[in-house]
Design a protein around this motif. Sequence first.
Motif, short mmCIF file in Angstrom:
data_model
loop_
_atom_site.label_atom_id
_atom_site.label_comp_id
_atom_site.label_asym_id
_atom_site.label_seq_id
_atom_site.Cartn_x
_atom_site.Cartn_y
_atom_site.Cartn_z
N GLN A 1 3.96 4.52 7.22
CA GLN A 1 2.58 4.93 6.98
C GLN A 1 1.62 3.76 7.09
O GLN A 1 0.53 3.88 7.63
CB GLN A 1 2.48 5.55 5.59
N PHE A 2 2.05 2.57 6.61
CA PHE A 2 1.12 1.43 6.61
C PHE A 2 0.81 0.98 8.02
O PHE A 2 -0.30 0.53 8.31
CB PHE A 2 1.66 0.29 5.75
N THR B 1 0.84 -1.20 0.00
CA THR B 1 0.00 0.00 0.00
C THR B 1 0.88 1.25 0.00
O THR B 1 0.58 2.23 -0.69
CB THR B 1 -0.91 0.03 1.23
N TYR B 2 1.97 1.20 0.77
CA TYR B 2 2.90 2.34 0.81
C TYR B 2 3.51 2.56 -0.57
O TYR B 2 3.55 3.68 -1.08
CB TYR B 2 3.99 2.08 1.85
N LYS C 1 -5.01 2.89 12.68
CA LYS C 1 -6.25 3.63 12.44
C LYS C 1 -7.41 2.67 12.19
O LYS C 1 -8.49 2.83 12.74
CB LYS C 1 -6.06 4.55 11.23
N ASP D 1 -1.72 3.36 9.27
CA ASP D 1 -3.01 3.01 8.69
C ASP D 1 -3.63 1.83 9.42
O ASP D 1 -4.83 1.81 9.69
CB ASP D 1 -2.84 2.65 7.21
#
Lengths: 176, 400
Positions: free
Chosen positions: B84-85, B58-59, B91, B88
């Motif tokens: 970042q993943f 995804t990154y 989250k 995510d």
Amino acid sequence: MFQDILFICSAILVIAGTLGVVFSKNLMRACTLLLGTLFGVAGLYAVLGADFLAASQLVIYAGGVIILMLFAVMLTGGSADKANKFGIEKIMGMGSVKTYVIAGLTVLVFSLTIMKLLASFLKGYQKLDELPAFTSTVDKIGTMLVTDHVLAFEISSILLLGALVGAAVIARPRRG
Amino acid sequence: MSPTLYDYVNQFEAHQKAVAMLNEFFGTDVTGYVTFLVFLVGALIVVGVMATIGGLGTYAERKISADIQMRQGPNRVGPFGILQFLADGVKMILKEDIYPAQADRLLFNLAPMLAIVGVLATLAVVPFSSGLTLANLNVGVFFLVGISSLVGVAVFLGGYSANSKWSMLGGMRGASQIISYEVPITITTLTIVLLSGGLSFGAFVETQGGLPHQWYIFHNPFTFIGFFVFFIGMLAETNRAPFDLPEAESELVSGYHTEYTGMRFGLFALAEYIEIFVLCGVAVAAFLGGYKVPFDLGSGVIFVEKLGLPAIIGKNIGQVLQLGSFVTKTLALYYVVIWVRWTYPRIRVDQVMTICWKYLTPLALFNLVGVTVWMYLTHNQSIWELFSHLFAAAGSGGGH
């Protein structure tokens, strides 16, 4: 031991899946639970050392048949609208005395026939301590299909071709 | 018995000694338990690494798309935004878990699980290296085709159970697309089965060589076309652009996972990214030489002979090189998949079916027949071998 664990898991999956299919009121759920049954059967094949058969089971049923059944159930409305606009049930009830009697007789006849067929095997049955050593069945199946059983193979392919042509004819838009 | 991860571990003396010691200690034969343990650890490692690769996918997607569109992409969390993943993921776990009021709860819960199970089960036969293949099944390819079709069921159920029009349309598109494109993919794989003479990935890779002219993609003209048929089918199979109709955001919000929140949505996304990696790996194993390293470095014999290293270390260096070779090729294909997504516009539904049934499937059948004829006429030689025979003949002819 590993074989036993695999067998028990597969058997539980088959039985639980089948019971779920039978007792589920929702046709869509029944279809999904059937997936569990079919996977369990694939596991049973794997226990018996029929690797090609197990993989075929996955390819044909999980990949094709279940999705087609789900499509069919969805497009025909499933059990959600089983009553028509007058409030009369379109699907007839299955749980009457007549159906129970017929089912009971059928089970009796079938089980007697199967027992008769199996009797000769069961008498000479010896318990195997170990399953025979694992060998790949792919080569043998391939060779048999194009030698001894080539007629059955070709006839079934013609049958499928006929089904394909029939489907194309039905699906074709009508002219005029 | 087909070779597995355990067979690789079992050839080391240290492992055999350890098993013997455990046997003495417990007083019974513990080989079965050790086998189970080896597979458990191997499977956990593979799944863990693959989940990380899926997350990093995804990154990579966001970073590469940002690059293509001259943007920055994620750059706040960790160096170059590489964490970042994880952010995510956190989250998604913390998000509110919502069920649509009219949803079929059982199927709604089941769909993302089926997706992730179907994808993770395929990892059992992916040939990362000659040692690190969890199980080199005799029917490996067949198994992979079968088990990965669970994703199709998952997509359809996800679309149906949410009881939303967008999900429904996405699910139907997804399921029809996945079962349609299985046909050209399977037939194309069949050409490689013919060439390699086996259904297992081990047979695929072992009959190829390390250098590009020994790969199946350059074996003959038909396999060269076949690779592209496979690659296009693979894009459709994983619902990637330009075949991302099931989740077309401009018309269907986000297709079959419109109504999913939190980690259930995360599982769908993770399954998609791992599936891309797996299918890229299959393409690499079938067409691009798999884990083979040039000049036969992968077997590690050369390290033992030239550098005088112990056999066990030479072997392990070879394994690492094989792993590097496989992962490098697979990630290169992964990059192409992402690149394609951010380059081509989405095609229409009727075009998806036209491409599959009117172009790819006939092409795949033509390839199958072509490869058969090629094998019959040339006795299974590649085009380069034919050339070398030709030059040798010409050279000797000139000498006379």
